[in-house]
Motif scaffolding. Structure first.
Motif, PDB file in Angstrom:
ATOM      1  N   SER A   2      -8.533   0.895   3.590  1.00 27.42           N
ATOM      2  CA  SER A   2      -7.497   1.406   4.474  1.00 27.42           C
ATOM      3  C   SER A   2      -7.036   0.274   5.383  1.00 27.42           C
ATOM      4  O   SER A   2      -7.863  -0.419   5.975  1.00 27.42           O
ATOM      5  CB  SER A   2      -8.050   2.565   5.299  1.00 27.42           C
ATOM      6  N   VAL A   3      -5.731   0.098   5.479  1.00 30.11           N
ATOM      7  CA  VAL A   3      -5.144  -0.910   6.369  1.00 30.11           C
ATOM      8  C   VAL A   3      -4.194  -0.178   7.308  1.00 30.11           C
ATOM      9  O   VAL A   3      -3.313   0.549   6.854  1.00 30.11           O
ATOM     10  CB  VAL A   3      -4.377  -1.995   5.576  1.00 30.11           C
ATOM     11  N   LEU A  17      10.611   4.380  -0.206  1.00 24.87           N
ATOM     12  CA  LEU A  17      11.156   3.186  -0.853  1.00 24.87           C
ATOM     13  C   LEU A  17      10.299   1.936  -0.699  1.00 24.87           C
ATOM     14  O   LEU A  17      10.578   0.915  -1.339  1.00 24.87           O
ATOM     15  CB  LEU A  17      12.546   2.881  -0.278  1.00 24.87           C
ATOM     16  N   VAL A  18       9.264   1.967   0.135  1.00 28.72           N
ATOM     17  CA  VAL A  18       8.572   0.741   0.509  1.00 28.72           C
ATOM     18  C   VAL A  18       7.926  -0.005  -0.656  1.00 28.72           C
ATOM     19  O   VAL A  18       7.722  -1.213  -0.560  1.00 28.72           O
ATOM     20  CB  VAL A  18       7.543   0.964   1.639  1.00 28.72           C
ATOM     21  N   ALA A  50       1.436   4.784   1.217  1.00 26.69           N
ATOM     22  CA  ALA A  50       1.866   4.386   2.561  1.00 26.69           C
ATOM     23  C   ALA A  50       2.200   5.643   3.341  1.00 26.69           C
ATOM     24  O   ALA A  50       2.749   6.602   2.796  1.00 26.69           O
ATOM     25  CB  ALA A  50       3.095   3.484   2.478  1.00 26.69           C
ATOM     26  N   ALA A  51       1.879   5.625   4.615  1.00 26.49           N
ATOM     27  CA  ALA A  51       2.163   6.771   5.483  1.00 26.49           C
ATOM     28  C   ALA A  51       2.220   6.279   6.920  1.00 26.49           C
ATOM     29  O   ALA A  51       1.838   5.141   7.217  1.00 26.49           O
ATOM     30  CB  ALA A  51       1.081   7.832   5.340  1.00 26.49           C
ATOM     31  N   ASN A  52       2.665   7.136   7.790  1.00 25.81           N
ATOM     32  CA  ASN A  52       2.562   6.870   9.213  1.00 25.81           C
ATOM     33  C   ASN A  52       1.253   7.454   9.715  1.00 25.81           C
ATOM     34  O   ASN A  52       0.799   8.489   9.229  1.00 25.81           O
ATOM     35  CB  ASN A  52       3.755   7.461   9.963  1.00 25.81           C
ATOM     36  N   ALA A  59       1.592   2.403  11.089  1.00 24.23           N
ATOM     37  CA  ALA A  59       1.575   2.713   9.664  1.00 24.23           C
ATOM     38  C   ALA A  59       0.161   2.610   9.111  1.00 24.23           C
ATOM     39  O   ALA A  59      -0.710   1.967   9.708  1.00 24.23           O
ATOM     40  CB  ALA A  59       2.488   1.754   8.910  1.00 24.23           C
ATOM     41  N   ALA A  60      -0.067   3.252   7.972  1.00 27.59           N
ATOM     42  CA  ALA A  60      -1.360   3.196   7.303  1.00 27.59           C
ATOM     43  C   ALA A  60      -1.141   3.090   5.802  1.00 27.59           C
ATOM     44  O   ALA A  60      -0.306   3.803   5.241  1.00 27.59           O
ATOM     45  CB  ALA A  60      -2.184   4.442   7.621  1.00 27.59           C
TER      46      ALA A  60
END
Length: 70
Positions: A2-3, A17-18, A50-52, A59-60
């Motif tokens: 996890s980052v 879209l990331v 990816a998520a907030n 972000a995470a």
């Protein structure tokens, strides 16, 4: 793996879209980094998302890879 960061997060409009090749929110970048990450992780049988952050502080990104049998 996890980052997480503590920046402004990712706009819900661009979040889907990331990982697209060439997608960037700034003209000085090429938009390939996250696409390359996804390509490598999926090539190893894993997933990347990816998520907030739920607490609204950035972000995470989550990378999941399958366990290898010895």
């Amino acid at each position: 793996v996890s980052v997480k960061d503590d920046g402004p997060g990712i706009s819900p409009k661009v979040l889907p879209l990331v990982f697209d090749p060439g997608f960037t929110t700034t003209p000085r970048h090429k938009g390939l980094g996250l696409h390359i990450v996804r390509t490598i992780v999926e090539g190893l049988g894993g997933t990347v998302t990816a998520a907030n952050r739920e607490d609204g502080t950035g972000a995470a990104f989550m990378i999941r890879l399958p366990a290898q049998a010895s």
